[in-house]
Motif scaffolding. Structure first.
Motif, PDB file in Angstrom:
ATOM      1  N   ALA A 226       0.833  -1.200   0.000  1.00 42.43           N
ATOM      2  CA  ALA A 226       0.000   0.000   0.000  1.00 42.43           C
ATOM      3  C   ALA A 226       0.866   1.248   0.000  1.00 42.43           C
ATOM      4  N   ASP A 227       0.345   2.318  -0.610  1.00 40.32           N
ATOM      5  CA  ASP A 227       0.991   3.618  -0.514  1.00 40.32           C
ATOM      6  C   ASP A 227       0.744   4.122   0.901  1.00 40.32           C
ATOM      7  N   ARG A 228       1.690   3.884   1.781  1.00 43.54           N
ATOM      8  CA  ARG A 228       1.478   4.081   3.211  1.00 43.54           C
ATOM      9  C   ARG A 228       1.107   5.526   3.536  1.00 43.54           C
ATOM     10  N   ASP A 229       1.844   6.483   2.947  1.00 41.53           N
ATOM     11  CA  ASP A 229       1.554   7.889   3.248  1.00 41.53           C
ATOM     12  C   ASP A 229       0.146   8.266   2.806  1.00 41.53           C
ATOM     13  N   LEU A 230      -0.237   7.788   1.623  1.00 39.90           N
ATOM     14  CA  LEU A 230      -1.553   8.120   1.079  1.00 39.90           C
ATOM     15  C   LEU A 230      -2.662   7.565   1.962  1.00 39.90           C
TER      16      LEU A 230
END
Length: 369
Positions: A226-230
């Motif tokens: 997953a795009d962790r920051d997003l």
């Protein structure tokens, strides 16, 4: 691996979870059912959730479609990081990522849950159901993005926004009760004046504070891809609305299983916990102008870890600049996060037209002056 679909007991159509009503809805006969009614009508789903013998259940099934589905499911194979499963509705072979736990058939759009991905140690403790429907998510997203300037027109096309997908992402939630023992050197300063002379007195104290800290809701994404920051930026969630996990909540959505374990994120979460506890102890010693040489011990009286699925609406846009833009929306609160495309040519043209208009106004003003 058992492939589960939730079927309408009235017409046999697919049941999907409806965020607006909190019930399971059939898109064909428009019937709706509570969770209990949906699970009663789909006993195989309940068996998979309770870890009962799927093979025995399949042998007792008299329905030809169920027998065929079971045989096809046995043919599922692992291919590296991907998995091939057979759709029980149309028989098509679908390839999924190794962490995908719920999806839909790309050919007949039949929603399926891969129960083996969310059983045993991988079974979530709780789920936060979607509160925002796809229609509401699209409306909120378009309302938000239309306020942005110079976004490409095809970004708003129906075929583009209809790609929005509801995904349950895995999270670890950490909390508990902790005893704290805080030690520091505190400094107090007293200033006074006698006549024309100003005096300053600095006193140093040994400071010690003991207490108990209760923390709940420290969360981390448990999926590497997953795009962790997003995904993190669409928090917070209202954790008090968590429900005991049921596979029915996944029907009609995509879901991912975790590939990050407790021990991998425990140091990070415990460091965050220590920072919070240190702040609480500092507030208890706020009579000092400064605190130095701090030491603090945290002793857990009770720790708890919960494996939870959080709802996120996701959308991608392939930009003309070759970059893929990703967007996320909190499926419970509607919070949006993402990087929006920028049409440079339109921006330059607008700037040029604006500059030309200003120049014309100035020339006209100078002429008449």
């Amino acid at each position: 691996m058992e492939v589960i679909t939730y079927k309408c007991p009235n017409c046999g159509g697919d049941l999907t979870f409806d965020p607006a009503s909190g019930k399971y809805k059939c898109e064909y006969c428009l019937s709706s059912f509570t969770q209990e009614e949906a699970e009663k009508a789909n006993p195989k789903a309940a068996e998979a959730l309770n870890g009962e013998d799927d093979a025995a259940g399949a042998q007792e099934a008299s329905d030809a479609q169920k027998e065929s589905s079971t045989e096809e499911t046995k043919g599922e194979t692992e291919q590296g990081e991907a998995v091939v499963y057979t759709c029980p509705n149309c028989g098509a072979e679908i390839v999924t990522d190794a962490t995908t736990a719920a999806t839909y058939c790309f050919y007949c759009h039949n929603p399926v849950v891969l129960s083996g991905r969310l059983s045993g140690e991988y079974m979530p403790d709780f789920v936060l159901p979607f509160k925002i429907s796809k229609e509401q998510a699209i409306e909120k997203f378009l309302s938000f993005t239309r306020k942005k300037h110079f976004i490409p027109k095809d970004f708003f096309e129906k075929s583009q926004v209809q790609k929005m997908t509801g995904v349950y992402f895995p999270y670890w939630i950490y909390g508990g009760d902790f005893e704290t023992d805080y030690i520091a050197r505190g400094r107090k300063v007293r200033v006074w004046q006698t006549g024309d002379v100003e005096y300053t007195e600095t006193s140093i104290y040994d400071v010690r504070r003991e207490g108990e800290v209760r923390v709940d809701g420290l969360s981390r994404n448990a999926l590497n891809k997953a795009d962790r920051d997003l995904i993190e930026c669409v928090q917070p969630y209202r954790l008090e609305e968590m429900q005991p996990f049921s596979m029915g909540y996944l029907s009609g959505f995509q879901a991912e299983k975790r590939d990050i374990e407790q021990q991998q994120i425990a140091p990070e979460l415990k460091k965050e916990l220590e920072t919070m506890a240190r702040g609480a102890m500092r507030n208890e010693a706020n009579e000092y102008i400064s605190l130095e040489q701090e030491k603090m011990n945290l002793s857990p009286k009770q720790e708890n870890w919960r494996y939870v699925l959080f709802p996120v609406w996701t959308l991608t846009y392939p930009g003309k600049d070759g970059k893929v833009y990703y967007y996320a929306m909190n499926g419970q609160t509607g919070t949006i996060n993402g990087d929006f495309p920028y049409e440079r040519k339109r921006a330059l043209l607008t700037s040029a037209v604006s500059a030309l208009l200003v120049l014309i106004v100035m020339l006209i003003g100078g002429y008449f002056a």
